[in-house]
Design an enzyme around this catalytic site. Sequence first.
Site, PDB file in Angstrom:
ATOM      1  CG  ASP A   5      39.953  35.959  38.396  1.00 50.90           C
ATOM      2  OD1 ASP A   5      39.445  34.832  38.266  1.00 50.90           O
ATOM      3  OD2 ASP A   5      40.338  36.397  39.494  1.00 50.90           O
ATOM      4  CG  HIS A  53      38.258  32.825  40.792  1.00 54.20           C
ATOM      5  ND1 HIS A  53      39.107  33.900  40.688  1.00 54.20           N
ATOM      6  CD2 HIS A  53      38.517  32.261  41.998  1.00 54.20           C
ATOM      7  CE1 HIS A  53      39.856  33.977  41.780  1.00 54.20           C
ATOM      8  NE2 HIS A  53      39.514  32.999  42.592  1.00 54.20           N
ATOM      9  CB  SER A  84      40.580  34.444  45.789  1.00 54.34           C
ATOM     10  OG  SER A  84      41.671  33.667  45.415  1.00 54.34           O
TER      11      SER A  84
END
Length: 309
Positions: A58, A89, A255
């Site tokens: 990520d 994120h 996600s």
Amino acid sequence: MLFSEKEKHFHHLGLSNSSLNWSRHLLMQRSQVTSLFGADALWRKGYTGAKVKMAIFDTRIPTDHPHFRNIKERTNWTKEDTLNDNLGHGTFVAGVIAGEDAECLGFAPDTEIYAFRVFTDAQVSYTSWFLDAFNYAIAINMDVLNLSIGGPDYLDLPFVEKVWEITANNIIMVSAIGNDGPLYGTLNNPADQSDVIGVGGIDYSDHIASFSSRGMSTWEIPHGYGRVKPDVVAYGREIMGSKISTGCKQLSGTSVASPVVAGVVCLLVSIIPENRRKEIPDHPTQMIVFFSLPSVARLEWVRRFLSHH
């Protein structure tokens, strides 16, 4: 590419005090997605993800983040000379898997986190970065790998073949199916591959979320036929996870649903004695059946498995 996500915020709806209190209680229950999967039943038995090696591909995790107790390694595979997560994120994804903050608990707080930075701050990545990072994940013998990322490039043969190599080395790969719903035929790679657990999203009414990609896979055509995906769905709306520095926030998207499943997998893998973990079902369908069982049934399955092997 990373999937687009929208951060959620609470707002006052002008409800009465009694209604507002009830609403807050309900929202709190929903935000603790771990309770909806019965994770606390395994925690009470002492299973918290210990000695499970979890790879998160990520945007990285900040150094010394207060929500994580067991970050083993942070590596950078991009051209940028930084190990920080300036987007948030990767930190959020890691929080869903292994966070220990009371407001946004993760599933497996003792899981060994290996953070792979494969995206720049501009959300740019290259196949070569992934190939190098995948090779390293194989070399250090990861147990589970989460990809809350994806794209339509299922004809990127070097990437596809490296994913096959990852799973052939008994690494359980979990990947988000994509946020391109509600149309069919919108699956993202690598979640569309048969050896990867492709995760879609549902809301708290147990309905498929409108954003969740779905349909038949196309990457085998014309040499094969399409497969129905996603393989499994998990809560993906208004899930609580870690902010970059401290505190929690809500996000929605596949996600978010992907680390929910990855966290469950880490928790279940920790039930198996360390020297027997590569013997557990390594095909996605078998793994899905395994973690769809009630927690007590899973524990009994493990005991029977060990007694017959």
